[in-house]
Design a protein around this motif. Structure first.
Motif, short mmCIF file in Angstrom:
data_model
loop_
_atom_site.label_atom_id
_atom_site.label_comp_id
_atom_site.label_asym_id
_atom_site.label_seq_id
_atom_site.Cartn_x
_atom_site.Cartn_y
_atom_site.Cartn_z
N GLU A 60 1.21 -0.78 0.58
CA GLU A 60 2.32 0.38 0.54
C GLU A 60 3.62 0.25 -0.09
O GLU A 60 4.21 0.94 -0.46
CB GLU A 60 2.34 0.75 2.10
N LEU A 64 -6.57 -2.58 -0.87
CA LEU A 64 -6.79 -2.09 0.46
C LEU A 64 -8.21 -2.12 0.82
O LEU A 64 -8.56 -2.59 2.01
CB LEU A 64 -6.36 -0.75 0.71
N ALA A 65 -9.24 -1.93 -0.18
CA ALA A 65 -10.66 -2.01 0.16
C ALA A 65 -11.13 -3.45 0.58
O ALA A 65 -11.80 -3.69 1.44
CB ALA A 65 -11.25 -1.29 -0.99
N ASP A 110 -5.52 0.88 -4.28
CA ASP A 110 -6.71 1.02 -3.39
C ASP A 110 -7.62 -0.05 -3.37
O ASP A 110 -8.39 -0.11 -2.40
CB ASP A 110 -7.49 2.47 -4.05
N ASN A 119 -5.85 -7.77 -7.09
CA ASN A 119 -5.42 -6.37 -7.10
C ASN A 119 -3.91 -5.90 -6.65
O ASN A 119 -3.09 -4.84 -7.47
CB ASN A 119 -6.32 -5.36 -6.62
N ARG A 173 -2.03 2.73 -8.54
CA ARG A 173 -2.73 3.25 -7.42
C ARG A 173 -4.15 2.89 -6.96
O ARG A 173 -4.46 2.60 -6.10
CB ARG A 173 -2.58 4.78 -7.43
N HIS A 174 -4.77 2.82 -8.16
CA HIS A 174 -6.21 2.33 -8.53
C HIS A 174 -6.34 1.12 -7.75
O HIS A 174 -7.01 0.55 -6.98
CB HIS A 174 -6.70 2.57 -9.80
N GLN A 197 -1.10 5.96 -11.81
CA GLN A 197 -2.52 6.23 -11.47
C GLN A 197 -3.37 4.76 -11.59
O GLN A 197 -3.93 4.61 -10.77
CB GLN A 197 -3.44 7.04 -12.25
N GLN A 199 -10.86 -4.63 4.11
CA GLN A 199 -11.67 -4.11 5.02
C GLN A 199 -12.77 -4.94 5.56
O GLN A 199 -13.36 -4.89 6.83
CB GLN A 199 -12.57 -2.84 4.31
#
Length: 143
Positions: free
Chosen positions: A136, A116-117, A113, A25, A109-110, A106, A120
């Motif tokens: 970032e 980043l997920a 995200d 990603n 950014r998706h 968009q 976790q």
């Protein structure tokens, strides 16, 4: 390569998969941002003429995301192949007019995200923070 680092770090299969997802990603976000910059930056900023990807026959994210909405863009890319006078400028304008840049932002950014997920699963540490900063940094280029 992110998965490889997890393999050599003796991580669980779930952690390996998350690191693969992170790398995939992040890479997609990076490429989409690069595609956007080909439309939005000047020749001086890019080091090549604006729209060079499209002119070279590389149909990138901003154009792909509007092809279904623009029969004229389809014609310019498929039939004309951007060879007629003003065709490249018209194609670039069609991408703008059909919100291709915003749609690509968009999408970038998706994927950012999702990257980043995937982080976790990792414990809070300096390395996790650094991986997040890479996402970032990539997305900052289109802010």
């Amino acid at each position: 390569s992110c998965r490889s680092a997890a393999v050599f770090s003796d991580c669980s299969e779930q952690e390996k998969q998350h690191m693969y997802d992170y790398g995939c990603n992040l890479g997609l976000a990076f490429q989409i941002v690069d595609d956007i910059l080909d439309f939005t930056q000047t020749e001086e900023e890019l080091g090549k003429p604006q729209g060079q990807d499209l002119a070279s026959g590389n149909i990138t994210a901003p154009a792909i995301l509007v092809l279904g909405d623009s029969p004229r863009l389809q014609h310019l890319l498929k039939e004309d192949k951007l060879e007629s006078q003003g065709a490249l400028q018209e194609a670039l304008q069609l991408v703008y007019d059909n919100n291709g840049i915003e749609k690509a932002k968009q999408l970038a950014r998706h994927h950012g995200d999702l990257a980043l997920a995937a982080l976790q699963i990792l414990p809070d540490c300096e390395e996790k923070h650094s991986l997040g900063l890479m996402v970032e940094y990539v997305l900052e280029r289109i802010s």
